[in-house]
Design an enzyme around this catalytic site. Structure first.
Site, PDB file in Angstrom:
ATOM      1  N   CYS A  70     -18.234  84.799 -10.866  1.00 51.11           N
ATOM      2  CA  CYS A  70     -19.269  85.233 -10.203  1.00 51.11           C
ATOM      3  C   CYS A  70     -19.004  84.898  -8.395  1.00 51.11           C
ATOM      4  O   CYS A  70     -19.160  84.867  -7.594  1.00 51.11           O
ATOM      5  CB  CYS A  70     -20.290  83.703  -9.229  1.00 51.11           C
ATOM      6  SG  CYS A  70     -20.040  82.329  -9.152  1.00 51.11           S
ATOM      7  N   GLY A  71     -17.650  86.136  -8.548  1.00 47.03           N
ATOM      8  CA  GLY A  71     -16.979  86.215  -7.338  1.00 47.03           C
ATOM      9  C   GLY A  71     -16.726  84.973  -5.970  1.00 47.03           C
ATOM     10  O   GLY A  71     -15.726  84.291  -6.557  1.00 47.03           O
TER      11      GLY A  71
END
Length: 322
Positions: free
Chosen positions: A89-90
Site C-alpha cells: 500500500c505504498g
C-alpha cells in the site's frame, strides 16, 4: 542481448504479475467504495457533535472539566497509531511509523515505561514490540474490520485511565481520508479535549458567521459590551445555553460519545486511506508492468528478427559457396 527463450519467460512472468496487481487494484477499489460510504455517513454526525460539545464547553466560563484541562506536568502518555495489517500500500505504513517515532522522541525524556502504545494494525504493532515500548493490547483485527462497539470499549478504557491519572496526554496518529488520491497524515490530541480546534467549520475568524467557533467564543468573552449598547451587530448563535436537566448529566453523556466517535472516525479514515493507497500503488504497478511488457515485446521482436536475418545470411552464404 538475452536469448529468445529468456525474454519469452520474462514476458510470461510479468504478465502473471500484472494479473495479480490488476486484481488487487479492483479489490482495493471495491473496499474503498464501501469504506468511503461509511465515512460519508459518519463524518457529518461526528463533526456536528464535536462542534456542539466544544461550543458548549467554551461558552461555560465557570466550569472546570477534567477532560478539557491540560495537566500541569506530563508524566505518562498514550499514543494511538493506526496502520494496516498487510503491505503493498505504498508509503502508508511507513509514514505512520515515521510520525510515531517522531512523537515518541518528543516524550523520550519520560522513559519507555511511561509511553504506552495502542497499535491498531499489525505493522505498527510489530514496530512497537521491536522498539520495546509497552503495548496496551492486540487490536490487529480492528484494522481490517472496523467495529463501533470495540471502538467504544477502547475509547472508554482510555478515557477512564485519563480520569484516574494513569495517562496525562493521549494522541492519535492516522491518515485522514480526503480523496482517493489524497490521504493526509494527521496527529491529533485525543485527551485532553482541545477546545481551540473545530474541524470542518469554515473560518474561525469570521465573526459574522452563524456558527459559534472556538475563536469567536473567545472573542466574545474578551470583548463583552455593556448592556446599554444598542448597536446592531451580528454575533455567533448559541452563545448562551440552557442546560436541562443539569450540566453534569449533559456532559457525562456528550463527552464519552464524542471520544468514541473521534476514535471510530479515525479508524474509518485509516481504513479508507489504506484501501486508497493500495489502489493507487497497484494501479502504478500495473502501469509499470504494461510499460515493461512493451519494452520486452519490442526486445523480443528485435531478437527474433535478428535471428531470422542471421539464418537467411547463413543460407544465402552457403548457397553462394556451393
Amino acid at each position: 542481448m538475452s536469448s529468445l527463450k529468456e525474454i519469452k519467460t520474462r514476458i510470461a512472468s510479468v504478465n502473471n504479475t500484472r494479473k495479480i496487481t490488476s486484481a488487487m487494484k479492483m479489490v482495493a477499489s471495491s473496499k474503498l467504495h464501501h469504506a468511503q460510504a461509511m465515512i460519508e455517513n459518519m463524518l457529518p454526525y461526528e463533526s456536528m457533535l464535536e462542534h456542539i460539545l466544544k461550543s458548549f464547553l467554551i461558552s461555560i466560563t465557570d466550569t472546570e472539566m477534567i477532560y478539557c484541562t491540560p495537566r500541569p506536568e506530563v508524566k505518562r502518555v498514550a499514543l494511538i497509531a493506526f496502520s494496516s495489517n498487510s503491505s503493498l500500500c505504498g508509503s502508508f505504513n511507513g509514514n505512520v511509523i515515521k510520525m510515531l517515532q517522531q512523537t515518541i522522541q518528543e516524550y523520550e525524556h519520560l522513559g519507555k515505561e511511561n509511553i504506552v502504545i495502542y497499535p491498531v494494525g499489525r505493522k505498527v504493532a510489530e514496530k512497537a514490540v521491536k522498539w520495546g515500548y509497552p503495548v496496551a493490547g492486540d487490536f490487529i483485527e480492528l484494522a481490517d474490520k472496523p467495529s463501533a462497539s470495540v471502538s467504544q470499549k477502547i475509547a472508554h478504557d482510555i478515557s477512564l485511565k485519563f480520569v484516574n491519572g494513569e495517562f496525562d496526554e493521549v494522541k492519535m496518529i492516522y491518515h485522514h481520508f480526503k480523496s482517493a488520491g489524497s490521504q493526509i497524515l494527521t496527529k491529533k490530541t485525543f485527551l485532553p479535549i482541545d477546545l481551540s480546534t473545530e474541524v470542518g467549520w469554515g473560518n474561525d475568524r469570521d465573526l459574522s458567521s452563524d456558527v459559534a467557533t472556538a475563536k469567536a467564543q473567545e472573542y466574545l468573552k474578551r470583548k463583552k459590551q455593556s448592556a446599554e449598547s444598542k448597536q446592531v451587530e451580528v454575533k455567533p448563535l448559541n452563545d448562551n445555553f440552557i442546560v436541562e436537566p443539569d450540566m453534569k448529566t449533559v456532559l457525562s453523556a456528550l463527552i464519552p460519545k464524542q471520544l468514541h466517535l473521534m476514535f471510530y472516525t479515525a479508524l474509518l479514515d485509516s481504513n479508507a486511506s489504506e484501501q486508497a493507497a493500495r489502489m493507487v500503488a497497484m494501479q502504478t504497478a500495473t502501469d509499470n508492468a504494461d510499460d515493461l511488457l512493451k519494452s520486452l515485446n519490442l526486445e523480443f521482436n528485435k531478437s527474433r528478427q535478428q535471428a531470422i536475418t542471421n539464418e537467411l545470411l547463413d543460407i544465402v552464404g552457403g548457397s553462394v559457396n556451393n
